[in-house]
Scaffold this active site. Structure first.
Site, PDB file in Angstrom:
ATOM      1  N   LYS A  91      19.909 -18.591   6.354  1.00 24.90           N
ATOM      2  CA  LYS A  91      19.227 -18.826   5.084  1.00 24.90           C
ATOM      3  C   LYS A  91      20.192 -18.765   3.900  1.00 24.90           C
ATOM      4  CE  LYS A  91      15.018 -18.925   6.894  1.00 24.90           C
ATOM      5  NZ  LYS A  91      15.284 -18.617   8.291  1.00 24.90           N
ATOM      6  N   LYS A 110      14.120 -10.846   2.300  1.00 28.52           N
ATOM      7  CA  LYS A 110      14.019 -11.771   3.427  1.00 28.52           C
ATOM      8  C   LYS A 110      15.243 -11.645   4.334  1.00 28.52           C
ATOM      9  CE  LYS A 110      11.987 -15.744   2.544  1.00 28.52           C
ATOM     10  NZ  LYS A 110      11.689 -17.098   2.026  1.00 28.52           N
ATOM     11  N   GLY A 117       7.357 -16.202   9.790  1.00 28.30           N
ATOM     12  CA  GLY A 117       6.608 -15.154   9.105  1.00 28.30           C
ATOM     13  C   GLY A 117       7.163 -13.766   9.323  1.00 28.30           C
ATOM     14  N   GLU A 129      14.560 -13.149  -2.966  1.00 28.64           N
ATOM     15  CA  GLU A 129      13.974 -14.285  -3.667  1.00 28.64           C
ATOM     16  C   GLU A 129      12.884 -13.780  -4.602  1.00 28.64           C
ATOM     17  OE1 GLU A 129      12.299 -17.206  -1.111  1.00 28.64           O
ATOM     18  OE2 GLU A 129      14.214 -18.119  -0.595  1.00 28.64           O
ATOM     19  N   LYS A 130      12.718 -14.434  -5.729  1.00 26.31           N
ATOM     20  CA  LYS A 130      11.586 -14.151  -6.587  1.00 26.31           C
ATOM     21  C   LYS A 130      10.318 -14.546  -5.838  1.00 26.31           C
ATOM     22  CE  LYS A 130       9.450 -15.238 -11.040  1.00 26.31           C
ATOM     23  NZ  LYS A 130       9.184 -13.817 -11.337  1.00 26.31           N
ATOM     24  N   LYS A 181       0.754 -20.992   9.907  1.00 21.67           N
ATOM     25  CA  LYS A 181      -0.055 -22.136   9.500  1.00 21.67           C
ATOM     26  C   LYS A 181      -1.295 -22.285  10.384  1.00 21.67           C
ATOM     27  CE  LYS A 181       4.373 -24.216   8.358  1.00 21.67           C
ATOM     28  NZ  LYS A 181       5.436 -25.128   8.833  1.00 21.67           N
ATOM     29  N   ARG A 233      14.694 -28.869  14.065  1.00 20.10           N
ATOM     30  CA  ARG A 233      13.991 -29.147  15.325  1.00 20.10           C
ATOM     31  C   ARG A 233      12.700 -29.887  15.010  1.00 20.10           C
ATOM     32  NH1 ARG A 233       9.787 -25.744  14.701  1.00 20.10           N
ATOM     33  NH2 ARG A 233      10.127 -23.724  13.695  1.00 20.10           N
ATOM     34  N   ARG A 274      -4.916 -26.156  14.211  1.00 18.46           N
ATOM     35  CA  ARG A 274      -4.365 -25.368  15.314  1.00 18.46           C
ATOM     36  C   ARG A 274      -5.475 -24.474  15.869  1.00 18.46           C
ATOM     37  NH1 ARG A 274       1.820 -23.442  13.946  1.00 18.46           N
ATOM     38  NH2 ARG A 274       2.404 -25.159  12.580  1.00 18.46           N
TER      39      ARG A 274
END
Length: 653
Positions: free
Chosen positions: A185, A227, A234, A269-270, A306, A362, A406
């Site tokens: 990242k 992170k 997640g 990260e904000k 998701k 991917r 899903r």
């Protein structure tokens, strides 16, 4: 991948050679500490591969694919097997022990001489699909000319891709350098910033201390996200609301990331408080032809997972849509990407701005919604690109609207704290009906009589529907789900039907907090009853009296779901509880793992029709632990025997 990121040993010239004597195929580092420092200082973050060297693109084995090993399971394996057989390829499918009787395994067997199913043994991912050496040995023994890495497992592991290619086998995916750059990242953010792609305000690099994190957080502004550099799905993400919480959470996330991903590096990260999750589908060949063929919105989520995906976004302006597509193309070109990939963005709704989030090197689970509106067969293009063919002629014109649902094997419960949670429900399918329709694509890993294993994730079916517009697609999906019958296990179909009928969702004015808010305003007990009824059985009524052991004050503690029982958070840490331990209802007793989800188990996790089973404010003694560490348990199995402790007498003043 255990040696990923290592360098040559600075004090022993012979160590790496000795390792090669143990296994000639063992990857070893190729850079020294000095070389790494020089490369980083020169700005080449994604330069020389830290492990196995990859051959130049022209020597990667790009040639017509005739026999392919599919390294996947579940819905992904179903899709890949289907497309490979349509392309008249010979298929070798590797499957773990629980998956040998799976739907994709049946598909391959039915293909006759064109298909071979090879067992790789084991139950868990570690024992089977993550065993890279076993996969490579099977590929060589079966004499395949290509390997498709699927979606999960080793699909984004650069060293695995390099080893496959070193064996002279076509790895259907991008170059190692591209995977390394975008898989880390911190490196990905540095790369995107260098080509003027907007990123979320934050540290833009690894933070090595909570003191430094505090300094950056004050500059960025709370709330922030901590992170993990190698996080994903997640996992490895925590929100920090206030500065006094930062020190503890920083060390917690660092430890969790090191345990889960083998790397404890953290960045900041904000936290964007209202966002939509936007992604762009990339196809790129070895000749430099880039095609961004579609945009998806995946904002209906729970726990960063998701649930529904759409072929467009209701809130994104045409200007920002064009910016997303242009940024995705710039990123693919910058890392010399090859194959199918997805660039993910955050759409900051209040600021009306987009930020790069990450790139998945991917295939994505939700790729069929893009196929439905463009008519482009993404998996077919993967095979063609890997065969060395050009996509210069490829054009994408979107028609209509597509929606993917899903279907997960899980049930909704209200825990002892009154929170709505979802528990995986493995088991045997006793009744199954999914009607076939021209406007519906079904990717199903289950069938009547098949068993949903507790060892992997809970996704069992992908349903993709194409409509004239968004509301038409929503209505078609709602009508279709009314005709679906799945019994023997619980699913989330009843929840999805409620979402599709919800005016907030239908109007399209929502963000990634939609689903938790939706659950807070609906009749959850009615939803639970509907899920139970749809599964073919009503949940048993459990109350405290039914848990009492006759002739004593002792109480049974039963497993709320199928899973694997763990007494410790990790092998090196002490047990949560032992016989004789005294606990409150909110203390962790064990961890239950099912379908890749680790759920801390407390007495508050047990709830009956009337809510919490074990009264708060009462202490309990553990009299017996009925399950061994690492043992599989089923729903309703006895885990513990406990006894309420008498209240301590009040001392006289």
């Amino acid at each position: 991948g255990a040696m990923q990121g290592l360098v040559k040993h600075p004090f022993s010239d012979e160590l790496d050679l000795s390792l090669r004597k143990v296994d000639p195929a063992l990857p070893i580092p190729v850079e020294t500490v000095t070389e790494v420092v020089d490369r980083i200082m020169a700005g080449r973050l994604g330069g020389q591969a830290p492990l196995a060297q990859e051959q130049p693109v022209g020597e990667l084995g790009h040639r017509p694919v005739k026999k392919v090993l599919i390294h996947a399971r579940g819905c992904t394996a179903v899709k890949l097997v289907r497309k490979a057989l349509e392309a008249e390829l010979e298929v070798v499918l590797v499957q773990s022990d629980p998956d040998m009787d799976s739907v994709p395994a049946d598909m391959v067997r039915q293909a006759g001489a064109a298909g071979t199913v090879v067992p790789i043994g084991g139950n868990t991912s570690d024992e089977s699909y993550l065993n890279a050496l076993s996969i490579l040995n099977i590929a060589e023994a079966q004499q395949v000319d290509a390997l498709h890495p699927g979606i999960g497992f080793l699909s984004e592991t650069p060293n695995f891709a390099a080893l496959v290619r070193q064996k002279g086998i076509n790895f259907i995916g991008p170059k190692v350098m591209s995977m390394e750059t975008m898989g880390n990242k911190s490196n990905a953010i540095s790369t995107t910033m260098s080509i003027n792609v907007p990123v979320v305000p934050g540290s833009h690099g690894i933070i090595d201390s909570s003191e430094k994190a505090l300094e950056i957080a004050e500059r960025v502004g709370y709330p922030i996200l901590l992170k993990a550099v190698h996080g994903g799905g997640g996992k490895g993400i925590v929100k920090v609301e206030r500065p006094e919480h930062l020190h503890q959470l920083f060390h917690q996330v660092t430890a969790e990331a090191k345990s889960a991903f083998g790397n404890g590096d953290i960045y900041i990260e904000k936290c964007v408080t209202s966002l939509r999750h936007i992604e762009a589908q990339i196809l790129r060949d070895q000749f430099g032809h880039t095609r961004v063929i579609g945009l998806r919105d995946c904002s209906v989520q729970r726990n960063n997972q998701k649930l529904l995906e759409e072929s467009g976004s209701t809130l994104l302006s045409e200007q920002l849509r064009s910016e997303v597509l242009a940024c995705a193309e710039k990123i693919a070109t910058a890392v010399d990407y090859i194959g199918a990939g997805t660039v993910e963005f955050i759409y900051d709704v209040p600021s009306d701005a987009i930020y790069f989030m990450e790139m998945n090197t991917r295939l994505q689970v939700e790729h069929p919604v893009t196929e439905a509106v463009t008519g482009i067969d993404i998996v077919k293009q993967q095979f063609l690109i890997a065969s060395g063919e050009s996509i210069e002629h490829l054009t994408a014109d979107e028609k209509g609207y597509a929606l993917e649902v899903r279907v997960n094997a899980e049930r909704c419960v209200i825990d002892g704290d009154g929170e709505v949670t979802f528990m995986p429900t493995p088991g045997k399918i006793t009744k199954y009906r999914l009607p076939e329709q021209d406007d519906v694509e079904l990717i199903s890993m289950v069938d009547e009589g098949k068993t949903v294993s507790p060892f992997y994730d809970s996704l069992i079916i992908q349903i993709i529907i194409h409509g004239e517009n968004r509301l038409d697609a929503i209505d078609r999906m709602r009508r279709y789900l009314e005709a679906v019958v799945i019994e023997g296990i619980s699913t989330n179909i009843s929840l999805v039907k409620r979402i599709l009928s919800d005016e907030t969702f239908r109007q399209g004015d929502y963000d990634t907090t939609y689903l938790p808010k939706f659950l807070n305003r609906i009749d959850v007990p009615a939803l639970i009853a509907e899920i139970d009824e749809a599964s073919g059985s009503r949940a048993d009524v459990v109350d405290l009296d039914s848990l009492r052991i006759e002739g004593s004050q002792e109480l049974r503690v039963l497993s709320p779901s199928t899973g694997v029982f763990y007494r410790t958070p990790s092998p090196s840490e002490p047990e949560y509880v032992n016989v004789g331990s005294e606990v409150e209802v909110d203390e962790v007793l064990c961890v239950l793992e099912a379908m890749k989800m680790f759920a801390p188990f407390r007495l508050t996790s047990c709830a009956g029709a009337g809510g919490a089973l074990y009264p708060a404010g009462q202490r309990y003694r553990i009299n017996r632990i009925n399950v061994s560490n690492g043992q599989q348990v089923n729903e309703g199995d006895l885990l513990f025997v406990i006894e309420p402790m008498a209240a301590a007498p009040i001392a006289a003043l």
